[in-house]
Design a protein around this motif. Structure first.
Motif, PDB file in Angstrom:
ATOM      1  N   GLY A  68      53.655  33.085  67.006  1.00 50.11           N
ATOM      2  CA  GLY A  68      54.021  32.099  68.021  1.00 50.11           C
ATOM      3  C   GLY A  68      54.110  30.732  67.372  1.00 50.11           C
ATOM      4  N   ARG A  69      53.312  29.790  67.856  1.00 50.40           N
ATOM      5  CA  ARG A  69      53.344  28.452  67.256  1.00 50.40           C
ATOM      6  C   ARG A  69      52.266  28.254  66.194  1.00 50.40           C
ATOM      7  N   PHE A  70      51.547  29.319  65.873  1.00 55.95           N
ATOM      8  CA  PHE A  70      50.489  29.252  64.867  1.00 55.95           C
ATOM      9  C   PHE A  70      50.903  29.999  63.607  1.00 55.95           C
ATOM     10  N   VAL A  71      50.310  29.612  62.495  1.00 58.75           N
ATOM     11  CA  VAL A  71      50.508  30.326  61.230  1.00 58.75           C
ATOM     12  C   VAL A  71      49.159  30.903  60.836  1.00 58.75           C
ATOM     13  N   ARG A  72      49.135  32.223  60.618  1.00 57.50           N
ATOM     14  CA  ARG A  72      47.913  32.904  60.210  1.00 57.50           C
ATOM     15  C   ARG A  72      47.976  33.152  58.705  1.00 57.50           C
ATOM     16  N   CYS A  73      46.877  32.883  58.035  1.00 56.10           N
ATOM     17  CA  CYS A  73      46.762  33.097  56.597  1.00 56.10           C
ATOM     18  C   CYS A  73      45.780  34.236  56.339  1.00 56.10           C
ATOM     19  N   ARG A  74      46.110  35.053  55.363  1.00 53.92           N
ATOM     20  CA  ARG A  74      45.237  36.159  54.980  1.00 53.92           C
ATOM     21  C   ARG A  74      45.096  36.201  53.469  1.00 53.92           C
ATOM     22  N   ALA A  75      43.901  36.534  53.009  1.00 53.96           N
ATOM     23  CA  ALA A  75      43.679  36.738  51.580  1.00 53.96           C
ATOM     24  C   ALA A  75      44.369  38.033  51.172  1.00 53.96           C
ATOM     25  N   GLU A  76      45.037  38.014  50.046  1.00 52.47           N
ATOM     26  CA  GLU A  76      45.679  39.214  49.507  1.00 52.47           C
ATOM     27  C   GLU A  76      44.671  39.912  48.596  1.00 52.47           C
ATOM     28  N   MET A  77      43.855  40.765  49.199  1.00 53.68           N
ATOM     29  CA  MET A  77      42.758  41.402  48.479  1.00 53.68           C
ATOM     30  C   MET A  77      43.259  42.297  47.347  1.00 53.68           C
ATOM     31  N   GLY A  78      44.398  42.930  47.530  1.00 51.05           N
ATOM     32  CA  GLY A  78      44.957  43.756  46.462  1.00 51.05           C
ATOM     33  C   GLY A  78      45.272  42.937  45.226  1.00 51.05           C
ATOM     34  N   ARG A  79      45.754  41.725  45.438  1.00 54.78           N
ATOM     35  CA  ARG A  79      46.096  40.847  44.312  1.00 54.78           C
ATOM     36  C   ARG A  79      44.841  40.450  43.535  1.00 54.78           C
ATOM     37  N   ILE A  80      43.770  40.096  44.254  1.00 52.89           N
ATOM     38  CA  ILE A  80      42.546  39.702  43.562  1.00 52.89           C
ATOM     39  C   ILE A  80      41.925  40.909  42.870  1.00 52.89           C
ATOM     40  N   ASP A  81      42.043  42.095  43.464  1.00 55.93           N
ATOM     41  CA  ASP A  81      41.560  43.315  42.809  1.00 55.93           C
ATOM     42  C   ASP A  81      42.311  43.561  41.502  1.00 55.93           C
ATOM     43  N   ARG A  82      43.638  43.361  41.529  1.00 56.43           N
ATOM     44  CA  ARG A  82      44.426  43.537  40.306  1.00 56.43           C
ATOM     45  C   ARG A  82      44.055  42.494  39.250  1.00 56.43           C
ATOM     46  N   LEU A  83      43.771  41.263  39.699  1.00 61.38           N
ATOM     47  CA  LEU A  83      43.361  40.222  38.765  1.00 61.38           C
ATOM     48  C   LEU A  83      42.030  40.590  38.102  1.00 61.38           C
ATOM     49  N   ILE A  84      41.083  41.025  38.896  1.00 59.54           N
ATOM     50  CA  ILE A  84      39.783  41.424  38.338  1.00 59.54           C
ATOM     51  C   ILE A  84      39.967  42.597  37.378  1.00 59.54           C
ATOM     52  N   GLY A  85      40.787  43.555  37.771  1.00 55.37           N
ATOM     53  CA  GLY A  85      41.070  44.690  36.893  1.00 55.37           C
ATOM     54  C   GLY A  85      41.700  44.254  35.586  1.00 55.37           C
ATOM     55  N   PHE A  86      42.634  43.321  35.669  1.00 49.52           N
ATOM     56  CA  PHE A  86      43.283  42.802  34.463  1.00 49.52           C
ATOM     57  C   PHE A  86      42.278  42.114  33.553  1.00 49.52           C
ATOM     58  N   LEU A  87      41.384  41.320  34.141  1.00 51.23           N
ATOM     59  CA  LEU A  87      40.414  40.580  33.345  1.00 51.23           C
ATOM     60  C   LEU A  87      39.375  41.489  32.688  1.00 51.23           C
ATOM     61  N   THR A  88      39.115  42.627  33.290  1.00 48.93           N
ATOM     62  CA  THR A  88      38.073  43.520  32.767  1.00 48.93           C
ATOM     63  C   THR A  88      38.647  44.795  32.147  1.00 48.93           C
ATOM     64  N   ASP A  89      39.944  44.870  32.017  1.00 44.94           N
ATOM     65  CA  ASP A  89      40.618  46.077  31.550  1.00 44.94           C
ATOM     66  C   ASP A  89      40.100  46.575  30.204  1.00 44.94           C
ATOM     67  N   ASN A  90      39.824  45.702  29.282  1.00 42.05           N
ATOM     68  CA  ASN A  90      39.404  46.116  27.942  1.00 42.05           C
ATOM     69  C   ASN A  90      37.932  45.846  27.669  1.00 42.05           C
ATOM     70  N   CYS A  91      37.160  45.704  28.737  1.00 39.27           N
ATOM     71  CA  CYS A  91      35.745  45.415  28.523  1.00 39.27           C
ATOM     72  C   CYS A  91      35.006  46.668  28.052  1.00 39.27           C
ATOM     73  N   CYS A  92      33.836  46.469  27.565  1.00 35.30           N
ATOM     74  CA  CYS A  92      32.943  47.567  27.164  1.00 35.30           C
ATOM     75  C   CYS A  92      33.617  48.501  26.154  1.00 35.30           C
ATOM     76  N   GLY A  93      34.262  47.903  25.151  1.00 37.84           N
ATOM     77  CA  GLY A  93      34.882  48.698  24.095  1.00 37.84           C
ATOM     78  C   GLY A  93      35.986  49.607  24.580  1.00 37.84           C
ATOM     79  N   GLY A  94      36.713  49.188  25.604  1.00 36.46           N
ATOM     80  CA  GLY A  94      37.813  49.991  26.121  1.00 36.46           C
ATOM     81  C   GLY A  94      37.375  51.038  27.127  1.00 36.46           C
ATOM     82  N   HIS A  95      36.146  50.943  27.612  1.00 33.50           N
ATOM     83  CA  HIS A  95      35.627  51.872  28.618  1.00 33.50           C
ATOM     84  C   HIS A  95      35.208  51.085  29.857  1.00 33.50           C
ATOM     85  N   PRO A  96      36.181  50.599  30.642  1.00 35.93           N
ATOM     86  CA  PRO A  96      35.863  49.734  31.775  1.00 35.93           C
ATOM     87  C   PRO A  96      34.992  50.406  32.841  1.00 35.93           C
TER      88      PRO A  96
END
Length: 104
Positions: A68-96
């Motif tokens: 209507g006349r309002f704009v609703r904002c939502r966090a894109e949780m999938g995007r932040i999950d992918r970011l966290i996955g990207f940042l930790t992808d090679n952690c622990c000697g390649g055993h995330p």
């Protein structure tokens, strides 16, 4: 996710107001909040909030939908999950699986 995507997302979060907006939306996921409620809760003027929402949207961290006349904002949780996955992808000697981040 590419290095460029990660840099864009991290840069968007590397500012106090934008981080506060994102965290507020995460707290209110999945429903999200209207722009007016975000402005009220964080005490941000409309032009400032608009600027920050544009940056977060461009980074893919939030989405907006007209209600209507309002704009609703939502966090894109999938995007932040992918970011966290990207940042930790090679952690622990390649055993995330050994050091997966814990969701609290």
């Amino acid at each position: 996710m590419t290095n460029s995507d990660a840099v864009t997302a991290l840069a968007a979060l590397a500012q106090d107001s934008r981080l506060a907006i994102f965290r507020l939306l995460v707290q209110n996921a999945p429903a999200g909040l209207t722009v007016g409620v975000i402005a009220e809760q964080l005490e941000l003027p409309a032009p400032t909030l608009s600027f920050h929402l544009k940056t977060l949207t461009h980074a893919g961290l939030i989405s907006t939908v007209q209600e209507g006349r309002f704009v609703r904002c939502r966090a894109e949780m999938g995007r932040i999950d992918r970011l966290i996955g990207f940042l930790t992808d090679n952690c622990c000697g390649g055993h995330p699986e050994v050091c997966k981040p814990l969701v609290r």
